[in-house]
Design a protein around this motif. Structure first.
Motif, mmCIF file in Angstrom:
data_model
loop_
_atom_site.group_PDB
_atom_site.id
_atom_site.type_symbol
_atom_site.label_atom_id
_atom_site.label_comp_id
_atom_site.label_asym_id
_atom_site.label_seq_id
_atom_site.Cartn_x
_atom_site.Cartn_y
_atom_site.Cartn_z
ATOM 1 N N ASP A 176 44.200 14.547 65.907
ATOM 2 C CA ASP A 176 45.347 14.217 65.065
ATOM 3 C C ASP A 176 45.129 12.876 64.363
ATOM 4 O OD1 ASP A 176 46.648 16.500 65.856
ATOM 5 O OD2 ASP A 176 48.070 15.497 67.193
ATOM 6 N N GLU A 177 45.647 12.778 63.153
ATOM 7 C CA GLU A 177 45.591 11.503 62.429
ATOM 8 C C GLU A 177 46.966 11.264 61.826
ATOM 9 O OE1 GLU A 177 42.269 11.367 59.645
ATOM 10 O OE2 GLU A 177 41.255 12.938 60.798
ATOM 11 N N ILE A 237 51.738 10.832 55.677
ATOM 12 C CA ILE A 237 50.746 11.913 55.727
ATOM 13 C C ILE A 237 50.311 12.068 57.186
ATOM 14 C CG2 ILE A 237 48.436 12.669 55.021
ATOM 15 C CD1 ILE A 237 50.087 12.481 52.593
ATOM 16 N N ILE A 243 47.684 14.405 59.682
ATOM 17 C CA ILE A 243 46.722 15.480 59.888
ATOM 18 C C ILE A 243 46.992 15.987 61.300
ATOM 19 C CG2 ILE A 243 44.313 16.163 59.828
ATOM 20 C CD1 ILE A 243 45.484 14.876 57.215
ATOM 21 N N GLU A 263 51.089 21.040 53.493
ATOM 22 C CA GLU A 263 50.427 21.096 52.189
ATOM 23 C C GLU A 263 49.207 21.994 52.154
ATOM 24 O OE1 GLU A 263 50.827 17.277 49.299
ATOM 25 O OE2 GLU A 263 48.893 17.856 50.100
ATOM 26 N N SER A 264 48.397 21.927 53.213
ATOM 27 C CA SER A 264 47.171 22.728 53.243
ATOM 28 C C SER A 264 46.656 22.762 54.667
ATOM 29 C CB SER A 264 46.094 22.127 52.328
ATOM 30 O OG SER A 264 45.722 20.841 52.783
ATOM 31 N N HIS A 265 45.714 23.616 54.910
ATOM 32 C CA HIS A 265 45.064 23.606 56.219
ATOM 33 C C HIS A 265 43.581 23.884 56.040
ATOM 34 C CE1 HIS A 265 45.964 27.905 55.736
ATOM 35 N NE2 HIS A 265 45.022 28.149 56.610
ATOM 36 N N SER A 266 42.812 23.449 57.003
ATOM 37 C CA SER A 266 41.362 23.569 56.963
ATOM 38 C C SER A 266 40.840 23.641 58.390
ATOM 39 C CB SER A 266 40.725 22.314 56.336
ATOM 40 O OG SER A 266 41.040 22.202 54.975
ATOM 41 N N TRP A 301 41.838 23.796 63.957
ATOM 42 C CA TRP A 301 42.518 23.975 62.679
ATOM 43 C C TRP A 301 43.423 22.783 62.455
ATOM 44 C CZ3 TRP A 301 41.207 27.364 59.083
ATOM 45 C CH2 TRP A 301 40.406 28.443 59.464
ATOM 46 N N ARG A 354 47.619 19.597 56.952
ATOM 47 C CA ARG A 354 47.951 18.355 56.263
ATOM 48 C C ARG A 354 49.436 18.388 55.944
ATOM 49 N NH1 ARG A 354 47.893 15.459 51.288
ATOM 50 N NH2 ARG A 354 46.599 13.618 51.484
ATOM 51 N N GLU A 360 52.867 16.450 54.577
ATOM 52 C CA GLU A 360 53.269 15.357 53.693
ATOM 53 C C GLU A 360 54.783 15.230 53.744
ATOM 54 O OE1 GLU A 360 52.626 13.861 49.099
ATOM 55 O OE2 GLU A 360 51.067 14.988 50.161
#
Lengths: 323, 323
Positions: free
Chosen positions: B70-71, B76, B78, B143-146, B157, B160, B162
């Motif tokens: 985690d960040e 924001i 992660i 917002e997105s995932h990667s 997984w 992101r 926001e």
């Protein structure tokens, strides 16, 4: 200036030149259509719509001799398409066709998010028109179009044009478009649901779509709409945070909306030899269709693939994640 | 509060309740997970992600005992998905799976534009965490995932998140979302091309999608993506200017993106008896699929059809066209 054809008599059909024309700022006046034409603002000497069905409309002229269904509210214009008019009486004598050159061109602007130059001719009936000659009044977005039975009783096509707000009119023509305000007003301002396609095709995306004639590189389908075909330019390595992919042809695919969604969420990705891989089960679903002139950047392909399979260098580097 | 199931031991799985919870404003503190749960802020007592794969995640907890990847940058985050961790050592011992409940739920938020409540637990290593207990820190967009290879060497997984800007946090939960700023920065700020799906599903749209399980009412296809299925809620009489259609189930169809595009530009429309008509040639292409509980408003259908065939009352009335 690029010439497409000399087939229409003496008048070359010029490829559309979108956006402002150097040396001709908003507000410049012209004494005649010939001067407008000479300045490169409008490719036609008589027709109201400049442009082609495939590439879009780069300019229109509103004038007193125009269509009786036009409505001019300054920043909003309801512009009537062309065709179906008797050349003598200037009345509609038959239905207009959306497939006609100028109408299809304006529909193409809407599909691709292309801006059109609006030129107003003298019209005593309009408070927005100049007293004499013609005046370039800036760039408008083609927001939507609809059919209606016109004043003369025949079907006409109408295009709703909205003037760009200042922040949209950047020096560069291929700038990002703002979200239209539409869904913030109206009868359902609060419990609304929004899926808006904000389309603003760059020259790069238009080139890629042109190679494939809007045929999807994944499924091979072409979506036919009034006025032509529809496809979307999909960036392989995504634009914007945190991926920062570039807008170059090597990083763009021509996809149908369904495959664009799937590609953007990793439900499909590409192997090194450009096979389409099903991201859900890892199976090969077939080869990507690739035009001879379209060199696809394997580095972008790898970045996209890694994003959905094992992470990218970028997603491991913390500064890229920061706002 | 709606209960979905009691299958998981003594803990009922509650249907997600999205948005702020009355009486629990941003900044409120809680001494324990039990108190968070009792307040209705989070449906789980231990797991970090509250919600279901099909409906989305309504809340997450970030805490010191959480995932080492985690960040937290404040606005924001992660956020690492769940699964694959040894319960003793808290280290990853195998790959995470995007289909797991909480991960699929967060992916669903991204697909549907659903906001998630973020709750931070005490964490001495984070400048954004409270000193003790838990604090509700407001709504975030997924917002997105990667994917990435995590610190422990296994696939994780990451999502992101926001934080919503103030103007987005309206009193009503089903408000319009702003266009993300993503494409205004980065390596291609100027010659960029943008097709952004701004998705913000209202309860109305979610109900319609639920009836059809994301199956397109026109083509019958279901688009499978990681974390579930994807469809779009299409308003028959369009929202916003100049059509002002309402956001009610009678005015919404569940469509795939391809048919949504076609419907929105009149390449398909519906007859009075709900046959799908090809707008290009007027031919019937087949019946619209309609769920027993889904009453479709024929007035909306007629407005949409008239818009593409003979004009609507609204498009003839000038004031509606005005800005």
């Amino acid at each position: 200036m690029r010439f497409l054809s000399f087939a229409h008599g003496m008048m070359p059909i010029m490829a559309p030149q979108f956006g402002h024309i150097d040396g001709h700022p908003v507000g410049t006046s012209y004494v005649s259509r010939a001067r407008l034409h000479g300045a490169g603002l409008h490719s036609q000497l008589r027709a109201g719509i400049s442009g082609t069905a495939g590439e879009g409309a780069d300019a229109i002229v509103l004038s007193a001799g125009g269509y009786s269904d036009d409505e001019d509210y300054g920043d909003i214009i309801i512009y009537t398409g062309h065709g179906g008019r008797d050349s003598e009486s200037k009345r509609q004598v038959r239905d207009q066709n959306l497939a006609d050159r100028g109408n299809a061109a304006l529909a193409r602007n809407e599909l691709e998010g292309l801006y059109v130059r609006v030129i107003r001719g003298a019209d005593k009936g309009s408070q927005y028109a100049p007293n004499t000659g013609y005046r370039y009044d800036g760039l408008y977005r083609v927001e939507s179009h609809s059919a209606k039975i016109g004043i003369d009783g025949f079907l006409v096509w109408q295009f709703r044009l909205e003037k760009l707000i200042d922040s949209e009119v950047l020096a560069e023509q291929d700038a990002v478009v703002e979200l239209p305000e539409d869904n913030k007003i109206g009868s359902s301002p609060v419990t609304t649901s929004v899926i808006q396609r904000i389309v603003r095709s760059s020259a790069v995306v238009r080139q890629v779509k042109d190679w494939y004639a809007h045929c999807c590189q994944v499924c091979g389908k072409t979506i036919e709409v009034n006025g032509g075909f529809y496809s979307e330019g999909a960036h392989i390595q995504a634009l914007g945070r945190p991926h920062y992919g570039p807008d170059v042809v090597e990083n763009v695919l021509c996809l149908c909306p369904n495959d664009h969604v799937r590609f953007d969420v990793g439900a499909i990705y590409l192997s090194e030899d450009l096979q389409v891989i099903n991201g859900l089960n890892g199976e090969v679903s077939g080869p990507l269709r690739v035009h001879d002139d379209h060199r696809i950047g394997l580095g972008y392909v790898a970045q996209h693939r890694d994003r959905w399979t094992k992470g990218t260098a970028q997603t491991r580097r913390r500064p890229d994640w920061r706002p």
